[in-house]
Motif scaffolding. Structure first.
Motif, short mmCIF file in Angstrom:
data_model
loop_
_atom_site.label_atom_id
_atom_site.label_comp_id
_atom_site.label_asym_id
_atom_site.label_seq_id
_atom_site.Cartn_x
_atom_site.Cartn_y
_atom_site.Cartn_z
N VAL A 14 28.68 52.34 -1.83
CA VAL A 14 29.00 51.16 -1.01
C VAL A 14 29.37 51.60 0.41
O VAL A 14 28.99 50.95 1.40
CB VAL A 14 30.15 50.34 -1.65
N CYS A 15 30.06 52.72 0.50
CA CYS A 15 30.46 53.22 1.81
C CYS A 15 29.23 53.73 2.58
O CYS A 15 29.05 53.41 3.76
CB CYS A 15 31.50 54.32 1.61
N ASP A 16 28.40 54.52 1.90
CA ASP A 16 27.14 54.98 2.49
C ASP A 16 26.31 53.81 3.01
O ASP A 16 25.80 53.82 4.13
CB ASP A 16 26.29 55.69 1.43
N TYR A 17 26.17 52.84 2.14
CA TYR A 17 25.37 51.65 2.45
C TYR A 17 25.91 50.94 3.68
O TYR A 17 25.16 50.52 4.57
CB TYR A 17 25.38 50.73 1.24
N SER A 18 27.23 50.84 3.74
CA SER A 18 27.85 50.12 4.86
C SER A 18 27.59 50.83 6.18
O SER A 18 27.36 50.19 7.22
CB SER A 18 29.35 49.97 4.62
N LYS A 19 27.60 52.15 6.14
CA LYS A 19 27.29 52.90 7.36
C LYS A 19 25.84 52.70 7.77
O LYS A 19 25.51 52.62 8.96
CB LYS A 19 27.59 54.39 7.14
N ALA A 20 24.98 52.62 6.77
CA ALA A 20 23.56 52.39 7.08
C ALA A 20 23.37 51.03 7.76
O ALA A 20 22.66 50.91 8.76
CB ALA A 20 22.73 52.47 5.80
N VAL A 21 24.03 50.01 7.23
CA VAL A 21 23.95 48.69 7.85
C VAL A 21 24.49 48.75 9.28
O VAL A 21 23.90 48.20 10.22
CB VAL A 21 24.72 47.63 7.02
N ALA A 22 25.63 49.45 9.43
CA ALA A 22 26.26 49.56 10.75
C ALA A 22 25.32 50.21 11.77
O ALA A 22 25.27 49.81 12.94
CB ALA A 22 27.55 50.37 10.65
N ALA A 23 24.56 51.19 11.31
CA ALA A 23 23.66 51.91 12.21
C ALA A 23 22.44 51.07 12.56
O ALA A 23 21.93 51.12 13.68
CB ALA A 23 23.22 53.22 11.55
N CYS A 24 21.97 50.29 11.60
CA CYS A 24 20.67 49.61 11.75
C CYS A 24 20.79 48.20 12.33
O CYS A 24 19.80 47.67 12.86
CB CYS A 24 19.97 49.53 10.39
N ALA A 25 21.96 47.59 12.22
CA ALA A 25 22.09 46.16 12.54
C ALA A 25 21.60 45.84 13.95
O ALA A 25 20.96 44.81 14.17
CB ALA A 25 23.54 45.71 12.37
N HIS A 26 21.90 46.71 14.89
CA HIS A 26 21.52 46.40 16.27
C HIS A 26 20.37 47.27 16.77
O HIS A 26 20.18 47.43 17.97
CB HIS A 26 22.75 46.54 17.20
N GLN A 31 22.73 52.01 22.02
CA GLN A 31 22.74 50.98 20.97
C GLN A 31 24.14 50.77 20.42
O GLN A 31 24.89 51.72 20.21
CB GLN A 31 21.81 51.42 19.83
N GLN A 32 24.48 49.51 20.18
CA GLN A 32 25.77 49.22 19.56
C GLN A 32 25.73 49.61 18.08
O GLN A 32 24.74 49.37 17.38
CB GLN A 32 26.07 47.72 19.69
N ILE A 33 26.80 50.23 17.64
CA ILE A 33 26.93 50.55 16.21
C ILE A 33 28.17 49.84 15.71
O ILE A 33 29.24 49.92 16.33
CB ILE A 33 27.02 52.07 16.02
N LEU A 34 28.03 49.11 14.61
CA LEU A 34 29.16 48.34 14.11
C LEU A 34 30.23 49.27 13.52
O LEU A 34 29.89 50.27 12.89
CB LEU A 34 28.69 47.35 13.04
N PRO A 35 31.49 48.94 13.72
CA PRO A 35 32.53 49.75 13.08
C PRO A 35 32.57 49.51 11.56
O PRO A 35 32.34 48.39 11.09
CB PRO A 35 33.82 49.26 13.75
N VAL A 36 32.84 50.58 10.85
CA VAL A 36 32.88 50.55 9.38
C VAL A 36 34.26 51.01 8.92
O VAL A 36 34.86 51.89 9.54
CB VAL A 36 31.81 51.50 8.80
N ALA A 37 34.74 50.43 7.85
CA ALA A 37 35.95 50.92 7.22
C ALA A 37 35.75 50.87 5.71
O ALA A 37 34.81 50.23 5.23
CB ALA A 37 37.17 50.09 7.61
N CYS A 38 36.61 51.55 4.99
CA CYS A 38 36.36 51.74 3.56
C CYS A 38 37.64 51.60 2.75
O CYS A 38 38.67 52.15 3.12
CB CYS A 38 35.76 53.14 3.40
N VAL A 39 37.56 50.82 1.67
CA VAL A 39 38.60 50.85 0.64
C VAL A 39 37.96 51.55 -0.55
O VAL A 39 37.07 51.00 -1.20
CB VAL A 39 39.07 49.43 0.24
#
Lengths: 390, 390
Positions: A101-113, A133-141
């Motif tokens: 889930v954390c890996d995936y979230s970073k991938a979305v953050a990188a690709c979104a913009h 390019q803007q990269i979205l911030p990611v955090a993890c629980v």
């Protein structure tokens, strides 16, 4: 410490039974739109979802949920997440789950913009997102210990159609802003997943340890982490509710792959390369794919890095060198690793995790052969490793 | 890993022979006014000053030099630096030197924009700077390995009049923005200073290691760092130009005191408390003051933390436990530490560093007695430790 390197890791870690308190503090720093990524719903059954949502609600965020992140996140799922992030103008991506889930979230953050074909650019061509390019911030629980994804910039995505499982370490902008590490959250993980995580950690350490033969502080730190993991894993398998053991496993996982123990060293990620390909064919847990091929791989390359394998035997497993050849000592070190794996109850062969003979050629085709460790496998040697792992 | 804790350390480290390249990149991020702190001028003799100035000049900064930072930075010197920072509207403080220059620079950074009596507030009363107060950014070009100041928020200042040497760990805003770690810069350090640095590192590790007796990853990491330091120190003393050894010492120093190996643990900084007081009386190098009192201190508290001292003997020094009592094993561990110190050529007594009997009462008066490790010393026990160290 050979060469030049940069160490930079600003991920803020909140660790301990009350670490969710950190989430509330941190959420204040971001805009209103929060994307909440999680997996198959176990966090709803074990109460973690409710705990996290209670904190989020207090902060008044608008939450867009994106459940169903699978254990080997797919390109199709990545595309879904990117669409959500774009549509809802997401300000922060919060991953609640394990490394996938954390890996995936970073991938979305990188690709979104990113305007172009991100699978082609970031994964197949291994480019970094443009600096502009803007990269979205990611955090993890974090709810499962193993991948170290909570404090690194790595991400692995699988193209289910082509069975390609590709890892990419992005630039430092992909490092999570903060991660919440509550060992209690890992207590509800099924024991099999815990074991897979344990070997994932061990493999991360080994793959950084088994390169070079100079005197390097990183190798001593690796030995320290291995000692901690070996002891904690034995305790955790006996009693999965042992907080002390589980907290040590969680902390070891983070430091095994956050950019510390590879400093001044080459690294050899061949076991991960093979494991990724096995994972794309078998859908076995990531850590199990590594366990199934590690022993055969290390026996194969042992003679090319004998000095380090001797050190491994002596420093990590306490093998006495008296009256033995270097080969004997080194082999006894790998025997000790194998015995520990058996004690933990890890799969030792590809057959154990559902690999069939007809898959081996395909697995080999999907395996990158790296030239960074003691020896670069030929295709024939790779096939030998796979057959010897069956 | 006991309790709740936060790990956050965003200092960016540039390490290696070409690490000064990082300085140019980083300087671009700051305003025009640069305060350059350094010590007695050795950086002018060994060429480091010219190398650093060449980089700074390329970036077009206005440099205000503040030389003469002494090895135990004084309150008077702090006041000078604060006045300079205020007068020249400094945007970035660059420390070029060892731990003292770096410590000093953080102190100036903390105090420059404080309206009140900073010695009283930050040091005597151990308060943090108010959140609303501006704190100047600090960076470091390290020329001597030891204190770890390059990646932590600590600073030690001595009031020469009252002989009070007070350490303070500020909040995370005092962490250096970046640090340049070029092991070649440490090669010109006099051998005596190198040795003092080596024991400062060892003491940092020991003072975090000797507390608690649970199973904690931090202790395994500490053992790894100690192994690395023990080997590298032996090599460096034989050949001070040994880059591999010196680079390991430099890296070990950073990780020995950047907030990693104390996680989930109590700590016992009593040796530093005694050493600071000895330093205020003798002006001996910081690491030597620690070396002079460590053996007597650890023999004194050994029985209160016997299990850990046994572990220290076995895991760090390879002492065989066979046929021995725990006390014997633990004592043999401290004997091994002593033998290593002798091999390195460290002072083993207070007399060796110029302490006289008439100073002991004063040293004791200036020593904080901490209650965090295995045992809080009484005043009588402290006097015993001091006498036994003579």
């Amino acid at each position: 410490m050979k060469g030049n390197f940069v160490y930079y890791n600003p991920t803020k870690l909140y660790f301990g039974p009350d670490s969710l308190n950190g989430l509330k503090e941190e959420l204040k720093k971001y805009g209103p739109n929060l994307m909440l990524n999680y997996g198959g719903g176990s966090i709803k059954r074990n109460g973690i979802y409710d705990e996290v949502m209670a904190v989020i609600k207090e902060t008044g965020k608008t939450v867009v949920e994106n459940p169903g992140v699978m254990s080997n996140p797919t390109l199709a799922k990545l595309r879904e997440g990117v669409d959500i992030a774009r549509k809802h103008q997401i300000d922060l991506i919060l991953a609640v789950g394990g490394g996938s889930v954390c890996d995936y979230s970073k991938a979305v953050a990188a690709c979104a913009h990113y305007e172009g074909d991100y699978w082609d650019a970031f994964y197949l061509k291994q480019q970094n997102p443009p600096q502009s390019q803007q990269i979205l911030p990611v955090a993890c629980v974090l709810t499962m210990a193993g991948t170290g994804s909570e404090m690194n910039a790595g991400t692995v995505i699988t193209d289910a159609d082509t069975k390609l499982k590709v890892g990419h370490v992005y630039d430092e902008r992909l490092l999570p802003q903060f991660s919440i590490l509550n060992p209690n959250f890992t207590l509800t993980v099924p024991v099999e997943q815990m074991k897979a995580g344990i070997f994932d950690i061990m493999s991360h350490i080994l793959e950084q340890y088994f390169s070079d033969d100079d005197d390097n502080t990183s190798d001593y730190l690796s030995e320290g982490l291995m000692h901690s993991l070996i002891v904690a894993a034995r305790k955790a398998v006996k009693d999965p509710k042992d907080y002390e053991a589980r907290s040590n496993i969680m902390w070891t996982a983070t430091w095994a792959l956050n950019g510390l123990i590879n400093k001044g060293k080459k690294e050899d990620w061949e076991v991960h390369m093979i494991g990724h390909s096995v994972g794309a064919w078998t859908h076995a847990p990531h850590g199990y794919t590594l366990a199934a091929v590690s022993l055969a791989y290390y026996r194969k390359i042992m003679k090319f890095g004998l000095k380090k394998f001797v050190r491994f035997a002596e420093n990590v497993w306490g093998i006495s060198p008296q009256g033995k050849s270097d080969e004997q000592i080194a082999n006894e070190g790998l025997d000790a690793l194998k015995a520990w794996m058996q004690e933990i109850g890890l799969p030792l062969t590809l057959k154990d995790i559902g690999t069939t003979d007809d898959m081996l050629e395909g697995i080999a085709r999907g395996t990158f052969l790296l030239d960074a460790g003691y020896h670069q496998l030929t295709h024939d040697e790779l096939m030998e490793v796979l057959h010897e792992s069956m």
